[in-house]
Design a protein around this motif. Structure first.
Motif, short mmCIF file in Angstrom:
data_model
loop_
_atom_site.label_atom_id
_atom_site.label_comp_id
_atom_site.label_asym_id
_atom_site.label_seq_id
_atom_site.Cartn_x
_atom_site.Cartn_y
_atom_site.Cartn_z
N ARG A 1 0.88 -1.42 0.12
CA ARG A 1 -0.08 -0.09 -0.16
C ARG A 1 0.95 1.38 -0.16
O ARG A 1 1.98 1.16 0.54
N ALA A 2 0.40 2.38 -0.64
CA ALA A 2 1.08 3.55 -0.58
C ALA A 2 1.34 4.20 0.63
O ALA A 2 2.22 4.87 0.92
N THR A 3 0.26 3.74 1.71
CA THR A 3 0.54 4.36 3.04
C THR A 3 1.75 3.73 3.90
O THR A 3 2.19 4.30 4.51
N ASN A 4 2.25 2.59 3.42
CA ASN A 4 3.01 1.82 4.08
C ASN A 4 4.56 2.17 3.25
O ASN A 4 5.63 2.36 3.85
N LEU A 5 4.65 1.75 1.93
CA LEU A 5 5.79 1.83 1.14
C LEU A 5 6.03 3.33 0.71
O LEU A 5 7.42 3.80 0.87
N LEU A 6 5.14 4.05 0.07
CA LEU A 6 5.72 5.24 -0.48
C LEU A 6 6.30 6.27 0.40
O LEU A 6 7.27 6.93 0.23
N PRO A 7 6.07 6.58 1.80
CA PRO A 7 6.48 7.37 2.55
C PRO A 7 8.12 6.80 2.84
O PRO A 7 8.85 7.87 3.26
N GLN A 8 8.41 5.66 2.66
CA GLN A 8 9.81 5.13 2.83
C GLN A 8 10.78 5.79 1.80
O GLN A 8 11.84 5.84 1.99
N PHE A 9 10.24 6.26 0.76
CA PHE A 9 10.95 6.78 -0.34
C PHE A 9 11.24 8.60 -0.23
O PHE A 9 12.24 9.01 -1.03
N TYR A 10 10.46 8.92 1.00
CA TYR A 10 10.81 10.31 0.92
C TYR A 10 11.79 10.61 2.08
O TYR A 10 12.38 11.74 2.49
N THR A 11 12.14 9.51 2.88
CA THR A 11 13.13 9.77 4.10
C THR A 11 14.56 8.96 3.68
O THR A 11 14.55 8.24 3.02
N LYS A 12 15.31 9.82 4.30
CA LYS A 12 16.81 9.30 4.27
C LYS A 12 16.92 7.91 4.78
O LYS A 12 16.56 7.68 5.97
N ARG A 13 17.58 7.09 4.00
CA ARG A 13 17.74 5.48 4.58
C ARG A 13 19.39 5.57 4.96
O ARG A 13 20.29 5.64 4.02
N ASP A 14 19.45 5.22 6.34
CA ASP A 14 20.99 4.81 6.54
C ASP A 14 21.28 3.30 6.77
O ASP A 14 20.18 2.47 7.09
N PHE A 15 22.40 2.81 6.49
CA PHE A 15 22.66 1.45 6.28
C PHE A 15 22.71 0.75 7.89
O PHE A 15 23.19 1.35 8.63
N ASP A 16 21.90 0.06 7.79
CA ASP A 16 21.59 -0.91 9.13
C ASP A 16 22.03 -2.17 9.09
O ASP A 16 21.45 -3.15 8.43
N TYR A 17 23.31 -2.51 9.71
CA TYR A 17 23.82 -3.77 9.78
C TYR A 17 22.96 -4.97 10.21
O TYR A 17 22.94 -6.02 9.58
N SER A 18 22.42 -4.74 11.18
CA SER A 18 21.41 -5.86 11.69
C SER A 18 20.40 -5.90 10.82
O SER A 18 19.92 -7.10 10.61
N LYS A 19 19.82 -4.99 10.11
CA LYS A 19 18.75 -5.05 9.50
C LYS A 19 19.22 -5.92 8.00
O LYS A 19 18.27 -6.60 7.39
N ALA A 20 20.25 -5.67 7.60
CA ALA A 20 20.79 -6.23 6.34
C ALA A 20 21.20 -7.81 6.68
O ALA A 20 20.86 -8.54 5.74
N VAL A 21 21.67 -7.90 7.82
CA VAL A 21 21.88 -9.28 8.26
C VAL A 21 20.56 -10.01 8.21
O VAL A 21 20.43 -11.33 7.81
N ASP A 22 19.53 -9.61 8.81
CA ASP A 22 18.18 -9.99 9.02
C ASP A 22 17.79 -10.41 7.34
O ASP A 22 16.96 -11.41 7.31
N GLY A 23 17.90 -9.47 6.69
CA GLY A 23 17.46 -9.69 5.22
C GLY A 23 18.13 -10.67 4.71
O GLY A 23 17.39 -11.42 4.01
N MET A 24 19.51 -10.92 4.68
CA MET A 24 20.23 -11.91 4.12
C MET A 24 19.50 -13.29 4.80
O MET A 24 19.52 -14.33 3.79
N ARG A 25 19.34 -13.43 5.96
CA ARG A 25 18.80 -14.63 6.64
C ARG A 25 17.52 -14.83 5.84
O ARG A 25 17.11 -15.88 5.69
N GLN A 26 16.71 -14.10 5.76
CA GLN A 26 15.36 -14.22 5.13
C GLN A 26 15.43 -14.58 3.97
O GLN A 26 14.71 -15.52 3.19
N ILE A 27 16.35 -13.96 3.04
CA ILE A 27 16.73 -14.41 1.52
C ILE A 27 17.02 -15.81 1.46
O ILE A 27 16.53 -16.55 0.68
#
Length: 478
Positions: free
Chosen positions: A173-199
């Motif tokens: 939904r635009a309510t969830n994903l679209l606002p994430q394109f407006y804000t600066k995104r910083d690399f989060d190691y723990s989030k990336a590791v979790d992402g690799m685990r889910q992949i």
């Protein structure tokens, strides 16, 4: 481009490096890179169909802006219906034109009138059902004033074409994903590791479970007249795990890949085969589509308000449309109707919200009652999947009739011991991980690193051993 291909294995690291090391200081450049990489990702299959995504993006972008400027309700409705007709028009033409034409000819032939109309050799654009619903939700929400339209065309283009979930969801939904394109995104190691685990877990589901089950399911369904009832039952069970491993595996890879780039997508599957009734199953299966139909079709129709007949009508409409969304074949419509029949008794007796919690929460094993409820729900689901997989309704009926014959009690003719063992391992991991967002999300809680890495190596080894049986993702055809 397939997630389980060498192409994607090369593509993803390149985009990741450009995203975090070249464009990280400029949000607009990051979003532009996402748009560019998403178009490459989609165009890898057939670049000609990029025009559909771009056209849909432009139309809904300007309709959204004009909806915010327009106060006249009739003109606002006209703008909304323009978006609906354009998006559903493309979907209807590419996906359903030949279906309606063939049934139109058949209907007239039944009354003795022959009509000679040639069908078209139409290629179904990959993912059209998914991104069409995603853009539609945006214009509907803007029309209802739930969100404000964006004036950032690059961000909106990235929202529509975001490559991890472009082809087979989750439908965001635009309510969830679209606002994430407006804000600066910083690399989060723990989030990336979790992402690799889910992949990793998504690849295991797809390559080890789904693709192996597909080989046996395809053999049995494509030659169903040659097999005993017990073998046909085995084929239906194989397809049940194939479609779950295939589709939820795609969702896991999509969600995990999104995390690598700093985005959070919604959970799309919540261990549906551990459901204790059909209502719970539909709260846990393809969540993004189920909630889409709930919010944009079921509730506008009146939902559970009104008399009994209105409720029955609304339930059947939402399940039939859900079935038809999956493909231009009567088998999908029968599959939807069957699930409506499963759901109605629970709904009409107000028992559809009995099982909102996680089954056997905090326990190693379910109670006998929970086990029997899960088993019966699983059995109903397997039965319905036969219609979903069959070539046509007649094939499904013959398949089911052959199951319920004396040969049901014979020993199955196909004895794939290795895949049955893999399915048992898969069920065990899913069961003990059912309290997380995905099955191995809590594996990090294992204190000893040796055991964690032994598990990762085991999963990687299985993926490597079974990678040669590659099958296309099932939901690409939808």
């Amino acid at each position: 481009m397939l997630f389980n291909s060498i192409d994607f294995a090369v593509f993803l690291p390149i985009i990741f490096i450009l995203y975090w090391f070249v464009t990280s200081k400029n949000l607009k450049l990051q979003n532009l890179l996402i748009v560019f990489s998403s178009y490459i990702f989609y165009g890898w299959w057939d670049w000609r169909f990029l025009s559909l995504i771009i056209f849909s993006t432009v139309i809904d972008y300007f309709i959204g802006i004009n909806l915010s400027k327009q106060e006249n309700q009739n003109k606002r409705k006209m703008l909304l219906w323009t978006s609906i007709l354009v998006n559903l028009g493309f979907l209807g033409f590419f996906k359903y034109y030949n279906f309606f034409l063939d049934n139109f000819i058949t209907a007239f032939s039944f009354f003795g009138t022959e009509i000679n109309v040639n069908s078209l050799n139409i290629i179904l654009p990959v993912g059209i059902s998914f991104y069409t619903f995603q853009t539609l939700s945006y214009t509907i929400d803007v029309y209802k004033r739930k969100i404000k339209p964006t004036k950032n065309f690059i961000a909106f283009s990235a929202f529509v074409s975001f490559f991890p979930q472009l082809v087979a969801g989750p439908i965001e939904r635009a309510t969830n994903l679209l606002p994430q394109f407006y804000t600066k995104r910083d690399f989060d190691y723990s989030k990336a590791v979790d992402g690799m685990r889910q992949i990793l877990w998504g690849l295991f589901k797809k390559i080890v479970i789904a693709d192996n089950c597909a080989q046996y399911a395809n053999t049995i369904f494509n030659n169903s007249s040659d097999y005993s009832g017990s073998t046909l039952m085995l084929g239906a069970v194989f397809f049940t795990f194939q479609i779950y491993g295939d589709f939820s595996g795609y969702s896991d890879i999509a969600i995990g890949t999104s995390r690598l780039f700093g985005f959070n997508l919604k959970q799309n599957f919540a261990f549906p085969y551990f459901s204790r009734d059909i209502a719970e199953f539909w709260r846990r299966w393809h969540i993004s589509l189920s909630t889409w139909f709930r919010d944009y079709l079921y509730i506008p129709l009146g939902g559970s308000r009104g008399g009994t007949w209105n409720k029955i009508r609304n339930i059947f409409i939402i399940f039939l449309v859900s079935g038809f969304w999956h493909g231009a074949n009567w088998t999908f419509i029968v599959w939807g109707a069957l699930n409506a029949l499963y759901f109605l008794p629970i709904f009409l007796t107000n028992n559809n919200r009995n099982n909102l919690d996680i089954v056997a929460y905090g326990k190693y094993l379910p109670s006998l009652k929970e086990f029997l409820l899960m088993l019966s729900t699983f059995g109903l689901t397997v039965f319905a999947w036969i219609f979903f997989r069959a070539n046509n309704v007649e094939h499904a009926i013959n398949y089911i009739a052959s199951i319920f014959s004396t040969s049901f009690f014979s020993i199955p003719e196909i004895k794939p011991k290795s895949i049955i063992l893999l399915i048992c391992i898969f069920i065990a991991i899913e069961w003990f991980g059912r309290e997380g967002k995905y099955a191995i999300s809590n594996i990090f809680n294992i204190r000893k690193r040796f055991y964690r890495w032994s598990f990762y190596v085991f999963i990687c080894l299985l993926i490597f051993l079974y990678q040669g049986k590659q099958q296309e993702f099932i939901y690409f055809q939808f």
